[in-house]
Design a protein around this motif. Structure first.
Motif, PDB file in Angstrom:
ATOM      1  N   ASN A 495       0.842  -1.198   0.000  1.00  0.00           N
ATOM      2  CA  ASN A 495       0.000   0.000   0.000  1.00  0.00           C
ATOM      3  C   ASN A 495       0.879   1.250   0.000  1.00  0.00           C
ATOM      4  O   ASN A 495       1.250   1.754   1.053  1.00  0.00           O
ATOM      5  CB  ASN A 495      -0.924  -0.018   1.223  1.00  0.00           C
ATOM      6  CG  ASN A 495      -1.794   1.216   1.342  1.00  0.00           C
ATOM      7  OD1 ASN A 495      -2.199   1.591   2.424  1.00  0.00           O
ATOM      8  ND2 ASN A 495      -2.097   1.871   0.223  1.00  0.00           N
ATOM      9  N   SER A 517      -3.636   6.892  -3.374  1.00  0.00           N
ATOM     10  CA  SER A 517      -3.336   5.655  -2.656  1.00  0.00           C
ATOM     11  C   SER A 517      -3.732   4.465  -3.511  1.00  0.00           C
ATOM     12  O   SER A 517      -4.700   4.529  -4.283  1.00  0.00           O
ATOM     13  CB  SER A 517      -4.092   5.606  -1.323  1.00  0.00           C
ATOM     14  OG  SER A 517      -3.921   4.351  -0.681  1.00  0.00           O
ATOM     15  N   SER A 518      -2.970   3.367  -3.358  1.00  0.00           N
ATOM     16  CA  SER A 518      -3.314   2.123  -4.043  1.00  0.00           C
ATOM     17  C   SER A 518      -2.977   0.954  -3.123  1.00  0.00           C
ATOM     18  O   SER A 518      -1.861   0.869  -2.599  1.00  0.00           O
ATOM     19  CB  SER A 518      -2.543   1.981  -5.359  1.00  0.00           C
ATOM     20  OG  SER A 518      -2.903   0.786  -6.021  1.00  0.00           O
ATOM     21  N   SER A 520      -3.029  -3.218  -2.881  1.00  0.00           N
ATOM     22  CA  SER A 520      -3.133  -4.462  -3.652  1.00  0.00           C
ATOM     23  C   SER A 520      -2.920  -5.663  -2.746  1.00  0.00           C
ATOM     24  O   SER A 520      -2.086  -5.623  -1.829  1.00  0.00           O
ATOM     25  CB  SER A 520      -2.089  -4.485  -4.782  1.00  0.00           C
ATOM     26  OG  SER A 520      -2.314  -3.428  -5.691  1.00  0.00           O
ATOM     27  N   ASN A 531      -7.681  -4.991  -5.407  1.00  0.00           N
ATOM     28  CA  ASN A 531      -7.044  -3.692  -5.535  1.00  0.00           C
ATOM     29  C   ASN A 531      -8.071  -2.623  -5.213  1.00  0.00           C
ATOM     30  O   ASN A 531      -9.212  -2.680  -5.669  1.00  0.00           O
ATOM     31  CB  ASN A 531      -6.484  -3.447  -6.939  1.00  0.00           C
ATOM     32  CG  ASN A 531      -5.859  -2.070  -7.060  1.00  0.00           C
ATOM     33  OD1 ASN A 531      -6.510  -1.102  -7.458  1.00  0.00           O
ATOM     34  ND2 ASN A 531      -4.591  -1.976  -6.702  1.00  0.00           N
ATOM     35  N   SER A 533      -7.892   1.513  -5.300  1.00  0.00           N
ATOM     36  CA  SER A 533      -7.087   2.700  -5.604  1.00  0.00           C
ATOM     37  C   SER A 533      -7.993   3.922  -5.624  1.00  0.00           C
ATOM     38  O   SER A 533      -9.134   3.848  -6.098  1.00  0.00           O
ATOM     39  CB  SER A 533      -6.401   2.557  -6.967  1.00  0.00           C
ATOM     40  OG  SER A 533      -5.514   1.446  -6.968  1.00  0.00           O
TER      41      SER A 533
END
Length: 725
Positions: A495, A517-518, A520, A531, A533
């Motif tokens: 993250n 922000s992402s 996974s 995911n 995002s």
């Protein structure tokens, strides 16, 4: 990339001990023993106050952190053999009345003209206490941890008075040495003072704090210099007995009322001035406010914070280990399904570098559910490293006593034991720009059935404009924390986050900027499963109102069957793939108005190529400082293919707070939750007849919405008294 990240982390961790100089060491307030007796009346008329040194010339934190404050604040401190004293003159910068919500204790910081004291009696820049008041005299007290967080559920014995004048309001307080913990012989404490003036929307502090950090940040405290070592108060033993009467009735199942006549209590014994023994026998927490309900559309268990007083002091030693969703210890697991019979906790400082915590709790069995009596043991230790970092270790054990499950019985099967051991390094540089954590956990269960492992780390950089963070987590399939909060296992997660703020030279806008922000996830077989995002843009006005516009992308491969409504019973099978886009807004109005409002919206896709629409809002009106009325409403509309079709959920919650004085409170609120088909009514009357001593009258009902049938009902009258020996 992961190797490079670990390399950077190790370099920063290794360099951290070199950055040990305290930033605001030159800001010093010299304090002498009181030259006269002091009466807590909000008047600056004793000789002791005229002789005391004055801390003034505060620095502005917001809107800008590059100048002195426009609002004048003068602070004086002194002490005698038993108490620490504080007197603050909060001068008005603009004409007009002060702005407060109510006389409610532990008020919302951003919605009240207030003054706060942040105290670091170990001068370790990590742990301490906070005391303060708003302009109407409502008290604030909390225990400080993690270098700048304040737990307001902590409550202790002290007295204060606020007096209002045409040009200022004066706050005077007496804090018994028995109410706080401090190390014997230390003559320099970390200290800072914070002032929020809503008419000018100015937040200021005595020792300067950069605007990206809260004024509570212990990394930026100045120094309180004692003329001699703080007095030792001798035997420090407090008994806090309670007695209650009342009844509870499960009318839904046709049960007769169960009448309650109970006694119990706590004891606090100071082993040293900084190490405390807490004991409890037959504890009761009926006066603790019920949890705020939410519409649950999550695939995993929700988290609700601990509010019970016994678990709070030095609670960060146990509860802060790990991450927000990887907690090896979560005290709400204790007493959740069975009554607590007794418990003990030793916690505090051994010296400036070492903190320890040991807790043991015993619960009784529940015959109806074949639940055995259980024992919970938690051991924690912290060793300070460098300026503000530490190494911590934890051991958690849950043991079922005299329990031999019959595998052929239809009764529920409970584990005989579950154990967790963990080690972590917490990074916090002296200027607080770099923070982070590296941690590992191992769980153990009967027949190796719960032997699992966790490894996680994060690194965060917080500057004036830029914030970025990296976090990764690995939780094995078999990892189990029965006394913790770990809603998901069997995954690897990364993250990254980044945010930026511009601070324009504007009379209206304080700052604005984006956040990205992402997150996974992969399962332990290496398959990509999730995911989430998002991109958000934030605006904060000088009036303190805020607005955010966001858009998000979600991708999910279900690892387990899931009902997307958490209501219908119809499920999506494991292995199905889902993805969607959504967008939304959030707005909060300025707190200076007696009429306040906030709203949020969400529109976009959902599971199974469906759609979800959400609108939530809050309206508030106050007749300051005595009455505060709020109305919360949340509406979800979920459109899915058959068999779900359309599902609508309302969550509505009106609330009234009446604060007749700063020792007499009445609260009533209703929660209508359509998802769980429940109406909850909770009313609480509290009279604080002496410091930390109360009488509570609590009435609770739960109803079926239609035909408005009472499911269960309870009424409790509780008396508790804080007695210092």
């Amino acid at each position: 990339m992961l190797k490079k990240f670990i390399f950077v982390v190790l370099i920063i961790f290794a360099a951290n001990p070199l950055a040990a100089q305290k930033i605001n060491d030159s800001y010093r307030l010299h304090m002498s023993k009181a030259s006269s007796s002091i009466q807590i009346d909000g008047l600056l008329d004793e000789q002791a106050w005229l002789d005391a040194e004055v801390a003034t010339d505060f620095f502005m934190i917001t809107p800008m952190d590059t100048s002195f404050a426009q609002v004048r604040t003068d602070v004086r401190m002194t002490y005698d053999d038993e108490n620490l004293y504080l007197l603050v003159e909060n001068f008005h910068a603009l004409p007009g009345p002060y702005m407060v919500e109510s006389l409610r204790r532990d008020f919302n910081f951003g919605k009240n003209d207030n003054f706060l004291l942040f105290m670091d009696p170990f001068d370790d820049q990590t742990n301490g206490f906070s005391f303060g008041a708003n302009a109407a005299g409502a008290q604030w007290d909390g225990i400080m941890y993690n270098g700048g967080s304040v737990d307001l559920s902590w409550d202790n014995k002290w007295t204060s008075k606020v007096t209002n004048y045409e040009d200022k309001w004066v706050f005077e307080a007496k804090i018994p040495f028995k109410s706080i913990r401090y190390k014997k012989g230390i003559t320099e404490w970390g200290i800072n003072f914070s002032r929020l003036d809503l008419k000018t929307t100015e937040k200021s502090s005595w020792a300067p704090v950069p605007r990206q950090f809260p004024s509570a940040s212990l990394a930026y405290t100045g120094i309180l210099v004692w003329d001699q070592a703080p007095p030792q108060v001798g035997a420090n033993i407090s008994l806090i007995p309670y007695a209650l009467g009342g009844f509870r009735q499960n009318r839904f199942e046709g049960e007769d009322p169960v009448y309650r006549k109970e006694i119990g209590g706590d004891a606090k014994i100071a082993l040293t001035s900084s190490l405390n023994l807490d004991l409890t026998v037959n504890p009761d927490f009926s006066q603790v406010e019920v949890d705020r309900q939410v519409t649950n559309l999550d695939r995993f268990e929700l988290f609700f914070p601990e509010r019970r007083q016994f678990f709070l002091e030095n609670g960060d030693l146990f509860a802060s280990f790990g991450y927000e969703r990887i907690r090896p210890f979560f005290s709400r697991r204790i007493g959740l399904n069975a009554p607590i019979q007794f418990g003990a906790r030793v916690s505090g400082k051994i010296n400036k570098d070492w903190r320890i915590g040991a807790m043991n709790m015993q619960t009784g069995g529940v015959e109806k559910e074949a639940l055995p009596s259980q024992n919970f043991t938690v051991l924690a230790v912290q060793r300070r490293v460098g300026a503000r970092s530490n190494i911590g270790a934890i051991f958690v054990n849950k043991q079922s006593l005299n329990y031999n499950p019959d595998l052929n019985s239809e009764a529920p099967i409970y584990s005989q034991f579950n154990r967790n051991v963990g080690l972590e390094y917490n990074l916090a540089t002296s200027n607080n720009l770099w923070t982070g954590k590296v941690m590992g956990l191992k769980s153990f269960g009967p027949d190796n059935s719960q032997n699992g492992f966790v490894q996680a780390a994060n690194l965060k950089y917080t500057a004036g404009n830029l914030t970025w963070e990296w976090q990764h987590e690995y939780v094995s399939d078999e990892y189990t924390a029965e006394v913790g909060y770990v809603p998901r296992n069997g995954y690897f997660k990364i993250n990254p986050k980044i945010g930026y703020r511009w601070f324009p030279k504007s009379e209206k806008i304080l700052n604005h900027g984006p956040d990205v922000s992402s997150t996974s996830y992969w399962n332990t077989s290496g398959d990509y499963t999730d995911n989430a995002s998002y991109i958000a843009y934030n605006i904060k006005w000088r009036s303190q109102s805020t607005f955010m516009l966001w858009t998000a992308y979600d991708f999910v491969v279900l690892q387990r069957p899931f009902d997307p409504t958490n209501y219908s019973g119809e499920i999506l099978p494991a292995g199905t793939k889902h993805e969607w886009f959504a967008w939304g807004t959030e707005y909060t109005s300025k707190p200076q108005s007696v009429f306040t409002y906030a709203f949020s919206t969400r529109m976009g896709g959902y599971y199974a190529d469906g759609d979800r629409y959400n609108v939530s809002g809050e309206l508030g009106y106050r007749f300051q400082p005595y009455v505060s009325i709020t109305m919360n409403a949340n509406y979800n509309r979920i459109v899915l293919p058959e068999p779900w079709n359309r599902t609508n959920f309302w969550l509505v919650g009106p609330r009234v707070d009446v604060t007749m004085t700063n020792t007499l409170f009445f609260t009533a609120f209703v929660q209508y939750n359509e998802q769980i088909e429940n109406i909850n009514l909770n009313t609480r009357f509290q009279w604080r007849f002496k410091p930390a001593s109360d009488i509570f009258l609590v009435y609770t009902d739960n109803y079926l919405p239609a035909p408005f049938y009472t499911k269960n009902r309870s009424l409790v009258l509780k008396f508790t008294y804080w007695w210092n020996l």
